[in-house]
Design an enzyme around this catalytic site. Structure first.
Site, PDB file in Angstrom:
ATOM      1  CB  SER A 127      12.723  16.587  39.454  1.00 46.42           C
ATOM      2  OG  SER A 127      13.128  15.829  40.565  1.00 46.42           O
ATOM      3  N   GLY A 128      12.140  18.581  42.139  1.00 48.37           N
ATOM      4  CA  GLY A 128      12.766  19.464  43.127  1.00 48.37           C
ATOM      5  C   GLY A 128      12.113  20.830  43.231  1.00 48.37           C
TER       6      GLY A 128
ATOM      7  CB  SER B 228       6.383  16.015  47.231  1.00 49.84           C
ATOM      8  OG  SER B 228       6.551  15.301  46.031  1.00 49.84           O
TER       9      SER B 228
ATOM     10  CB  SER C 296       2.238  16.170  34.437  1.00 50.31           C
ATOM     11  OG  SER C 296       2.142  17.109  35.470  1.00 50.31           O
TER      12      SER C 296
HETATM   13  S1  ADX Z   1       6.346  12.403  35.127  1.00 46.64           S
HETATM   14  O1  ADX Z   1       7.232  13.129  34.212  1.00 46.64           O
HETATM   15  O2  ADX Z   1       5.919  11.118  34.582  1.00 46.64           O
HETATM   16  O3  ADX Z   1       5.195  13.215  35.552  1.00 46.64           O
HETATM   17  P1  ADX Z   1       6.730  11.780  37.891  1.00 46.64           P
HETATM   18  O4  ADX Z   1       6.263  13.018  38.569  1.00 46.64           O
HETATM   19  O5  ADX Z   1       5.786  10.615  37.862  1.00 46.64           O
HETATM   20  O6  ADX Z   1       7.245  12.139  36.409  1.00 46.64           O
HETATM   21  O7  ADX Z   1       8.057  11.246  38.603  1.00 46.64           O
HETATM   22  C1  ADX Z   1       9.129  12.148  38.778  1.00 46.64           C
HETATM   23  C2  ADX Z   1      10.114  11.650  39.832  1.00 46.64           C
HETATM   24  O8  ADX Z   1      10.795  10.505  39.350  1.00 46.64           O
HETATM   25  C3  ADX Z   1      11.186  12.710  40.078  1.00 46.64           C
HETATM   26  O9  ADX Z   1      10.863  13.542  41.168  1.00 46.64           O
HETATM   27  C4  ADX Z   1      12.414  11.896  40.345  1.00 46.64           C
HETATM   28  O10 ADX Z   1      12.507  11.602  41.722  1.00 46.64           O
HETATM   29  C5  ADX Z   1      12.179  10.589  39.618  1.00 46.64           C
HETATM   30  N1  ADX Z   1      12.902  10.450  38.327  1.00 46.64           N
HETATM   31  C6  ADX Z   1      13.658   9.380  37.987  1.00 46.64           C
HETATM   32  N2  ADX Z   1      14.135   9.491  36.733  1.00 46.64           N
HETATM   33  C7  ADX Z   1      13.669  10.673  36.244  1.00 46.64           C
HETATM   34  C8  ADX Z   1      13.803  11.344  34.989  1.00 46.64           C
HETATM   35  N3  ADX Z   1      14.508  10.834  33.982  1.00 46.64           N
HETATM   36  N4  ADX Z   1      13.193  12.548  34.825  1.00 46.64           N
HETATM   37  C9  ADX Z   1      12.463  13.062  35.838  1.00 46.64           C
HETATM   38  N5  ADX Z   1      12.289  12.472  37.053  1.00 46.64           N
HETATM   39  C10 ADX Z   1      12.887  11.279  37.258  1.00 46.64           C
END
Ligand code: ADX
Length: 169
Positions: free
Chosen positions: A12-13, A17, A84
């Site tokens: 994340s970050g 995107s 993912s």
């Molecule tokens: S994934 O792990 O299932 O691929 P996905 O990409 O859909 O995640 O969503 C990630 C986004 O959800 C992050 O960018 C963040 O904004 C939000 N988010 C909320 N809770 C979590 C968490 N526990 N871990 C990671 N991302 C989270």
């Protein structure tokens, strides 16, 4: 040019995107319509029933792989941006597509840099225990071993990232 599925994975970050939007714009200019799938958007709609435990993340990747396949079969390239975090989840998407279609792009921004940027303030919350199962803090991220492209966003501008992805496929 065959419609590829460009699958951006990373913390994340990391910048997934931002790169996805720029890549989709570049593809649209060359080939026409593009399907953009983004975790933050999808989790407010199609996948809003899913959480962030391992099984939910695998299911998120499975569903998005199926959506990507439908667009691919319709002749539309796909740009997908999901954390993912599980190798097997990503490889299952690769397997459901014809050979050479799945382009795995590792947006390899290190955890320290993602946490320094913290655009949504989520790392801070995760460090304070306000969000559980947060990727990189309290939930694993399995980096791709042999992605088609690996991007170091600390040294590459967004346009360079797009160029590197387009150069590989
Ligand atoms: S994934 O792990 O299932 O691929 P996905 O990409 O859909 O995640 O969503 C990630 C986004 O959800 C992050 O960018 C963040 O904004 C939000 N988010 C909320 N809770 C979590 C968490 N526990 N871990 C990671 N991302 C989270």
């Amino acid at each position: 040019m065959l419609p590829r599925v460009y699958w951006l994975t990373g913390l994340s970050g990391a910048g997934k995107s931002t790169i996805a939007v720029a890549l989709a714009a570049a593809l649209r200019e060359r080939q026409g319509p593009v399907c953009l799938l983004d975790g933050d958007v999808v989790r407010r709609g199609l996948c809003k029933d899913l959480g962030f435990d391992a099984a939910s993340r695998m299911e998120n990747a499975r569903r998005m792989g199926e959506v990507a396949k439908l667009f691919h079969l319709s002749g539309v390239p796909v740009v997908a941006a999901f954390i993912s975090p599980f190798r097997e989840g990503r490889e299952a998407v690769r397997r459901c597509l014809p050979a050479g279609i799945f382009i795995e792009v590792h947006v390899a921004t290190p955890l320290e840099e993602c946490e320094r940027r913290d655009p949504k303030g989520l790392y801070k919350k995760a460090r304070h225990g306000e969000i559980k199962d947060f990727t990189g803090i309290s939930s694993p991220y399995e980096a791709p071993e042999q992605p088609e492209v690996r991007l170091d966003t600390r040294v590459l501008a967004v346009a360079d990232c797009v160029a590197a992805i387009l150069a590989c496929a």
